[in-house]
Scaffold this active site. Structure first.
Site, PDB file in Angstrom:
ATOM      1  N   LYS A 196       0.864  -1.176   0.000  1.00 25.27           N
ATOM      2  CA  LYS A 196       0.000   0.000   0.000  1.00 25.27           C
ATOM      3  C   LYS A 196       0.903   1.228   0.000  1.00 25.27           C
ATOM      4  O   LYS A 196       1.694   1.434   0.920  1.00 25.27           O
ATOM      5  CB  LYS A 196      -0.902  -0.001   1.231  1.00 25.27           C
ATOM      6  CG  LYS A 196      -1.762   1.241   1.319  1.00 25.27           C
ATOM      7  CD  LYS A 196      -2.779   1.134   2.424  1.00 25.27           C
ATOM      8  CE  LYS A 196      -3.571   2.423   2.548  1.00 25.27           C
ATOM      9  NZ  LYS A 196      -4.562   2.342   3.627  1.00 25.27           N
ATOM     10  N   LYS A 249      -2.105  -1.549  -3.865  1.00 28.82           N
ATOM     11  CA  LYS A 249      -2.987  -0.387  -3.805  1.00 28.82           C
ATOM     12  C   LYS A 249      -2.164   0.880  -3.854  1.00 28.82           C
ATOM     13  O   LYS A 249      -1.209   0.978  -3.091  1.00 28.82           O
ATOM     14  CB  LYS A 249      -3.780  -0.460  -2.498  1.00 28.82           C
ATOM     15  CG  LYS A 249      -4.632   0.742  -2.229  1.00 28.82           C
ATOM     16  CD  LYS A 249      -5.216   0.642  -0.859  1.00 28.82           C
ATOM     17  CE  LYS A 249      -5.938   1.938  -0.579  1.00 28.82           C
ATOM     18  NZ  LYS A 249      -6.469   1.993   0.742  1.00 28.82           N
TER      19      LYS A 249
HETATM   20  C1  PBG Z   1      -7.441   3.246   5.444  1.00 25.79           C
HETATM   21  C2  PBG Z   1      -7.681   3.181   3.976  1.00 25.79           C
HETATM   22  C3  PBG Z   1      -7.505   4.189   3.004  1.00 25.79           C
HETATM   23  C4  PBG Z   1      -8.000   3.657   1.811  1.00 25.79           C
HETATM   24  C5  PBG Z   1      -8.426   2.358   2.084  1.00 25.79           C
HETATM   25  N1  PBG Z   1      -8.192   2.079   3.430  1.00 25.79           N
HETATM   26  C6  PBG Z   1      -7.053   5.584   3.108  1.00 25.79           C
HETATM   27  C7  PBG Z   1      -5.678   5.935   3.444  1.00 25.79           C
HETATM   28  O1  PBG Z   1      -4.790   5.097   3.577  1.00 25.79           O
HETATM   29  O2  PBG Z   1      -5.496   7.128   3.644  1.00 25.79           O
HETATM   30  C8  PBG Z   1      -8.068   4.381   0.501  1.00 25.79           C
HETATM   31  C9  PBG Z   1      -9.080   3.865  -0.466  1.00 25.79           C
HETATM   32  C10 PBG Z   1      -9.399   4.762  -1.600  1.00 25.79           C
HETATM   33  O3  PBG Z   1      -8.763   5.822  -1.844  1.00 25.79           O
HETATM   34  O4  PBG Z   1     -10.340   4.420  -2.318  1.00 25.79           O
HETATM   35  N2  PBG Z   1      -6.157   3.047   5.876  1.00 25.79           N
END
Ligand code: PBG
Length: 324
Positions: A196, A249
């Site tokens: 991520k 992601k």
């Molecule tokens: C929480 C999380 C996030 C997303 C999914 N889980 C936000 C972040 O890390 O700030 C983002 C999903 C999206 O942008 O559609 N940690």
């Protein structure tokens, strides 16, 4: 044999021929719909930067989950927006928290639909970071992991079929696996947000969840967008710690990472077509710059071609309708 013996256009001549030799298939069965469930919403409230996606009350989420199932989508991914946020993100591991209540309600109404739950503290902390803070404002890894494991257990007890930790703390997949196992939840799979990245494409999500960090950013825990080898280390560690599915992601700026993770792990790979990616297509389509349906189907197909088995996308309902 080169041209003229070889003419690649021969197999492109008709729709039936093209269909016969198509390498990548896209079906509603590959797609997961994210849902934002909010304790204080009467029914639905629009999210400015995510046209077509609403924050939902529990009963609206049950209705939306039913529509997803009717369209052939196998799963929804729940995000909770609590009434009350605090420094410890206690809403995340409250057995009567918003995601726990929504999970029970959706499973009661639609037992065959897979309910996945996002496991993180950022939607529940008043400072918006994904873990507990030290006095200097940095995120304290190990105590955060304990709370994240508690949240996963609480969600699985509420009936979540799959838990998906998204916090990027070190060691959390192993901790979640042992906590689930100790609580008799050894059959609950973990979809690990393994690679991520600290991305600019989460903006609309943070508006939706009210989870923008109150100070600083997430670069001390989410990955540097420049790093592909490190993404493999993250994915392989999560496999060792017990991940059943690994996730990359965002998706579009990281298609190479999806391919590398698939080749290195041979696990089911999920990719998250995130909020900013959705917002870009919606804005371009609204401006008349591109054909939304064609752009969405091409995008989702490209994520599948890169190696994703599962695509989490806000386009899931539209795409399922177009594909059937
Ligand atoms: C929480 C999380 C996030 C997303 C999914 N889980 C936000 C972040 O890390 O700030 C983002 C999903 C999206 O942008 O559609 N940690």
């Amino acid at each position: 044999m080169p041209f003229p013996a070889t003419r690649l256009r021969r197999l492109r001549a008709t729709p039936v021929l093209r269909d016969l030799v198509r390498e990548t298939r896209l079906s509603p069965a590959d797609l997961v719909l994210p849902l934002f469930v909010q304790a204080s919403t009467a029914s639905r409230s629009a999210i400015g930067s995510l046209p077509g996606i609403d924050r939902l009350s529990i009963s609206a989420a049950v209705e939306e989950a039913g529509e997803a199932a009717a369209l052939g989508l196998p799963a929804v991914l729940l995000f909770g927006i609590p009434d009350h946020k605090d420094a410890e993100g206690s809403g995340a591991y409250d057995d009567e928290g918003i995601v726990q209540l929504a999970t029970r309600a959706i499973k009661d109404a639609h037992p065959d639909l897979v309910v996945m739950t996002d496991v993180c503290l950022c939607e529940y902390t008043d400072h918006g970071h994904c873990g507990l803070l030290r006095a200097d404002g940095s995120v304290d890894n190990d105590p955060s992991v304990e709370l994240i494991a508690r949240a996963a257990v609480s969600q699985a007890r509420a009936g979540a079929d799959v838990v998906a930790p998204s916090d990027m703390m070190d060691g959390r997949i192993g901790a979640v696996r042992s906590a689930l196992d100790e609580e008799g939840l050894g059959d609950t799979p973990i979809v690990a947000y393994s690679a991520k990245f600290a991305s600019a494409f989460y903006g609309p999500f943070r508006e939706a969840a009210g989870s923008t960090p109150a100070f600083g950013d997430r670069r001390a825990y989410q990955m540097d967008p420049a790093n592909g080898d490190e993404a493999l280390r993250e994915a392989l560690l999560d496999v060792q710690e017990g991940a059943d599915v690994v996730m990359v992601k965002p998706a579009l700026a990281y298609l190479d990472v999806i391919r590398r993770v698939k080749d290195a792990t041979h696990l089911p790979v999920a990719a998250y077509n995130v909020s900013g990616e959705y917002a870009m297509i919606k804005a371009a389509a609204a401006a008349g710059a591109l054909d939304e349906r064609a752009a969405v189907l091409e995008t989702l197909t490209s994520i599948r071609r890169a190696g994703a088995d599962i695509v989490i996308t806000y386009h899931a309902k539209d795409a399922a309708a177009w594909l059937t």
